[in-house]
Design an enzyme around this catalytic site. Structure first.
Site, mmCIF file in Angstrom:
data_model
loop_
_atom_site.group_PDB
_atom_site.id
_atom_site.type_symbol
_atom_site.label_atom_id
_atom_site.label_comp_id
_atom_site.label_asym_id
_atom_site.label_seq_id
_atom_site.Cartn_x
_atom_site.Cartn_y
_atom_site.Cartn_z
ATOM 1 N N GLU A 167 -4.664 -4.644 10.934
ATOM 2 C CA GLU A 167 -3.669 -3.581 11.066
ATOM 3 C C GLU A 167 -3.915 -2.815 12.366
ATOM 4 O OE1 GLU A 167 -2.012 -2.510 6.829
ATOM 5 O OE2 GLU A 167 -3.508 -1.072 7.471
ATOM 6 N N HIS A 210 -9.205 1.124 5.350
ATOM 7 C CA HIS A 210 -7.902 1.378 5.975
ATOM 8 C C HIS A 210 -8.091 2.361 7.133
ATOM 9 C CE1 HIS A 210 -3.815 2.708 6.619
ATOM 10 N NE2 HIS A 210 -3.446 1.579 6.056
ATOM 11 N N GLY A 260 3.010 2.743 10.710
ATOM 12 C CA GLY A 260 3.958 3.840 10.498
ATOM 13 C C GLY A 260 4.690 4.286 11.759
ATOM 14 N N SER A 272 4.066 -1.571 10.371
ATOM 15 C CA SER A 272 5.523 -1.611 10.576
ATOM 16 C C SER A 272 6.117 -2.992 10.301
ATOM 17 C CB SER A 272 5.887 -1.134 11.987
ATOM 18 O OG SER A 272 5.492 0.221 12.150
ATOM 19 N N ASN A 285 0.869 -1.183 0.000
ATOM 20 C CA ASN A 285 0.000 0.000 0.000
ATOM 21 C C ASN A 285 0.903 1.230 0.000
ATOM 22 O OD1 ASN A 285 -1.801 2.053 0.462
ATOM 23 N ND2 ASN A 285 -2.339 1.419 2.554
ATOM 24 N N TRP A 286 1.017 1.842 -1.166
ATOM 25 C CA TRP A 286 1.949 2.970 -1.315
ATOM 26 C C TRP A 286 1.429 4.255 -0.666
ATOM 27 C CZ3 TRP A 286 3.804 2.873 -7.148
ATOM 28 C CH2 TRP A 286 4.416 1.637 -7.398
ATOM 29 N N LYS A 287 0.159 4.272 -0.311
ATOM 30 C CA LYS A 287 -0.469 5.486 0.229
ATOM 31 C C LYS A 287 -0.212 6.649 -0.733
ATOM 32 C CE LYS A 287 -0.073 3.384 4.722
ATOM 33 N NZ LYS A 287 0.090 3.487 6.151
ATOM 34 N N GLU A 293 -6.544 4.879 7.998
ATOM 35 C CA GLU A 293 -6.427 6.299 7.623
ATOM 36 C C GLU A 293 -7.718 6.813 6.986
ATOM 37 O OE1 GLU A 293 -2.806 5.712 5.433
ATOM 38 O OE2 GLU A 293 -1.829 5.190 7.327
ATOM 39 N N GLY A 303 3.165 -0.926 4.196
ATOM 40 C CA GLY A 303 3.200 0.494 3.846
ATOM 41 C C GLY A 303 4.618 0.909 3.477
ATOM 42 N N GLY A 304 5.301 1.565 4.388
ATOM 43 C CA GLY A 304 6.632 2.136 4.129
ATOM 44 C C GLY A 304 7.605 1.198 3.432
HETATM 45 P P1 13P Z 1 3.459 0.743 7.546
HETATM 46 O O1 13P Z 1 3.958 -0.569 6.978
HETATM 47 O O2 13P Z 1 4.152 1.924 6.961
HETATM 48 O O3 13P Z 1 3.408 0.730 9.038
HETATM 49 O O4 13P Z 1 1.932 0.871 7.046
HETATM 50 C C1 13P Z 1 1.083 -0.200 7.188
HETATM 51 C C2 13P Z 1 -0.166 0.093 6.452
HETATM 52 O O5 13P Z 1 -0.912 0.974 6.834
HETATM 53 C C3 13P Z 1 -0.444 -0.688 5.242
HETATM 54 O O6 13P Z 1 -1.751 -0.484 4.807
#
Ligand code: 13P
Length: 258
Positions: A172, A100, A178, A218, A9-11, A102, A239-240
């Protein structure tokens, strides 16, 4: 065989050029990995504006798919700035991330709205990656399981069994996203087992045991193997660490080694 998935998930990251380069680099580095052997899948969820281009790049590939990070619940209409699931399908998406944390927190998406989105994704023949997760306070209070059960109940448990069998769940924990505060393998396994048992109770054994449950928060190249080696962790939503080819590929390899 249960599907194992690593989804990136590149956001809201990357330029158009960087997006294409990243996908190409990941594909190159995956060349020696036999994804089909253990039903492993790789999913890219870039920002909307890159979906069409990346969809062309991934067209016809086996076990490598495109996902949208969000969708609207309605098939068309006056919803400025929104995107219907059929449009996502048109440009090559096979998955849509729904709910998600967010989206839930910044955009105030309710369980009821996420229920409608899940229905829209399934109706279009795509796979929802339905996200659930508790806040830090919930965990401190020991109420994490009831929070997760409530999220599943409100947005998923109206589904028929055949529909539920097409859903992917991503656990999650919000406190892990993050932050570098990854859930321990024991915490992840405990919650994934709880989710699977809940699905078994509401649906049946077969549905629960074929359900793919991803961990997100993470997750990185260093901790992926210890998370993925748990019986009920079927991959990750990253994510990251999905923004860098080397780390994303290491995570995919950790998943395919299980
Ligand atoms: P991180 O891997 O950056 O913590 O993000 C997880 C995430 O929200 C994937 O959807």
């Amino acid at each position: 065989m249960k599907k194992r998935i690593v989804a990136g998930n590149w956001k809201m990251h990357k330029t158009s050029r960087e997006a294409e380069d990243l996908v190409k680099e990941v594909l190159e580095k995956l060349d020696t990995v036999d994804l089909k052997k253990h039903n492993n899948h790789v999913v890219f969820a870039p920002p909307f504006v890159y979906l069409q281009n990346l969809g062309k790049l991934l067209q016809g590939m086996t076990n490598i798919s495109l996902a949208a990070q969000n969708c609207h619940s309605e098939p068309k209409g006056a919803f400025t700035g929104e995107t219907a699931v059929q449009m996502l399908k048109d440009v090559g998406c096979e998955y849509v991330i729904v709910g998600h944390s967010e989206r839930r927190s910044y955009f105030k998406e309710s369980d009821a709205f996420l229920k409608q989105k899940t229905d829209a994704v399934l109706a279009a023949g795509l796979t929802p990656i339905f996200c659930c997760g508790e806040m830090l306070n919930d965990r401190k209070n020991g109420t994490q399981q009831s929070v997760i059960r409530e999220q599943l109940e409100q947005s998923l448990f109206h589904l028929e069994k055949a529909e539920m069998q097409r859903v992917v769940i991503a656990y999650e924990p919000v406190w892990a996203i993050g932050t570098g505060m990854t859930a321990s393998p024991e915490q992840a396994q405990e919650m994934h087992a709880f989710i699977r048992n809940t699905i078994e109770e509401v649906y049946d054994h077969n549905t629960a045991h074929h359900l793919t449950i991803l961990y997100g928060g993470s997750c990185n190249a260093q901790n992926a193997a210890s998370l993925f080696s748990n019986a009920d962790v079927d991959g990750g939503l990253i994510g990251g660490a999905s923004l860098v080819a080397d780390s994303f590929v290491e995570i995919i390899k950790a998943n395919s080694a299980q």
